[in-house]
Scaffold this active site. Structure first.
Site, PDB file in Angstrom:
ATOM      1  N   HIS A  44      89.511  76.396  27.000  1.00 24.93           N
ATOM      2  CA  HIS A  44      88.105  76.110  26.950  1.00 24.93           C
ATOM      3  C   HIS A  44      87.291  77.423  27.754  1.00 24.93           C
ATOM      4  CE1 HIS A  44      88.343  72.114  25.678  1.00 24.93           C
ATOM      5  NE2 HIS A  44      89.012  71.622  26.802  1.00 24.93           N
ATOM      6  N   ASP A  72      97.325  65.622  25.548  1.00 26.23           N
ATOM      7  CA  ASP A  72      96.129  64.774  25.730  1.00 26.23           C
ATOM      8  C   ASP A  72      95.799  63.953  24.540  1.00 26.23           C
ATOM      9  OD1 ASP A  72      94.948  67.042  24.889  1.00 26.23           O
ATOM     10  OD2 ASP A  72      93.710  67.091  26.704  1.00 26.23           O
TER      11      ASP A  72
HETATM   12 ZN   LIG Z   1      92.409  68.889  26.460  1.00 22.36          ZN
END
Ligand SMILES: [Zn+2]
Length: 307
Positions: A126, A244
């Site tokens: 990110h 995830d």
């Molecule tokens: Zn993630």
């Protein structure tokens, strides 16, 4: 076949407060499960070294690096964004996380190992050029890619990202770099809500609705990743390995399991054998259910070690 497992004890010193999902226990769960298994004995365990400042400044503006260094508190926490905090050890851990990936890249390109998994934190995908967000400070995989592309004989690489979240930072880095193919499967609509609809020939975004099953994920990967890989002919493959999208994960709402992670690992290993001389550097991103994370990383490593 030599598969390296690169990590560092100092990754455990970075923490972002009680009950933060991106916690030191994530790496403890992975290494304990691996060390207790037969597979653990077959891996080459290595300690990460810090990334070079020169390479770091090639990927992130020096003003951004200095801002993060100055933000790091002497005690307690300081926030780069509401989800992303620094404690007194964060920048050391972040440099070691990026360094694991550049170290793995050099070792794979030098033929010392066939492939590697970097069990790092903080994660990286990110982190944009000048923005820390989503638990990420430096874009670890982008640093590995730049390291690889500094070799004159490496002209094209691919990044494959199966984390449940879209790799906005990686797309920010490579949106105008046609030599880097970026393929990402991700839950949508979902955090981070950036770059998910960008139109570039080298950016393959595959949004998946909440509730997507493993078989639908597999069909999407075959439909979107395989033609792109055939066209791009990468000489090295990097993997943003977030776990995830597992059905047990508390943050994501996709329904993958260990079998799906083994399947996608096998696909990556086969693609690397086909195009890239088997060269793979895989890097931990997300994954927040400790048991599912440990089992999924083990499965991913079994696939890498059998490649
Ligand atoms: Zn993630």
């Amino acid at each position: 076949m030599t598969t390296a497992f690169i990590t560092h004890g100092d990754y455990l010193l970075h923490e972002m407060g009680a009950d933060h999902p991106e916690c030191p226990e994530r790496l403890g769960a992975i290494t304990q499960y691996l060390a207790s298994s037969e597979l653990g004995n077959r891996l080459k365990w290595l300690a990460a070294q810090p990334v070079s400042e020169k390479l770091l400044e090639k990927v992130h503006p020096v003003e951004y690096i200095r801002w993060l260094d100055s933000l790091q508190p002497e005690k307690g926490l300081a926030y780069a964004d509401p989800d992303t905090a620094l404690n007194p050890h964060t920048m050391h851990a972040a440099r070691l996380a990026a360094g694991a990936v550049t170290m793995a890249t050099e070792m794979v390109l030098g033929g010392e190992i066939n492939n590697a998994f970097c069990a790092v934190r903080p994660p990286g995908h990110h982190a944009e050029r000048s923005i820390a967000m989503g638990f990420c400070f430096f874009n670890n995989i982008a640093l590995g890619v730049e390291q690889a592309l500094s070799h004159s004989d490496i002209e094209r690489v691919a990044i494959l990202d199966f984390d449940v979240h879209h790799c906005n930072g990686t797309v920010d880095m490579f949106q105008n770099r046609p030599e880097v193919l970026v393929c990402s499967t991700f839950q949508h609509p979902f955090f981070p809500h950036r770059y998910y609809d960008i139109q570039r020939p080298n950016i393959i975004n595959s949004p998946l609705p909440a509730g997507t099953t493993g078989s639908e994920f597999r069909r999407t990967v075959e439909r979107d990743w395989l033609p792109a890989l055939h066209y791009h002919q990468p000489q090295m493959i990097f993997v943003s390995a977030g776990f995830d999208a597992h059905k047990a994960d508390p943050l994501g709402q996709l329904l993958l399991d260990e079998g799906d992670y083994r399947w996608v690992t096998n696909l990556i290993v086969e693609a690397a054998a086909c195009f890239a001389g088997g060269r793979i550097v895989s890097v931990l991103e997300g994954g927040y259910d400790l048991e599912a994370l440990a089992h999924s990383v083990h499965t991913h490593l079994e696939g890498l070690a059998s490649g």
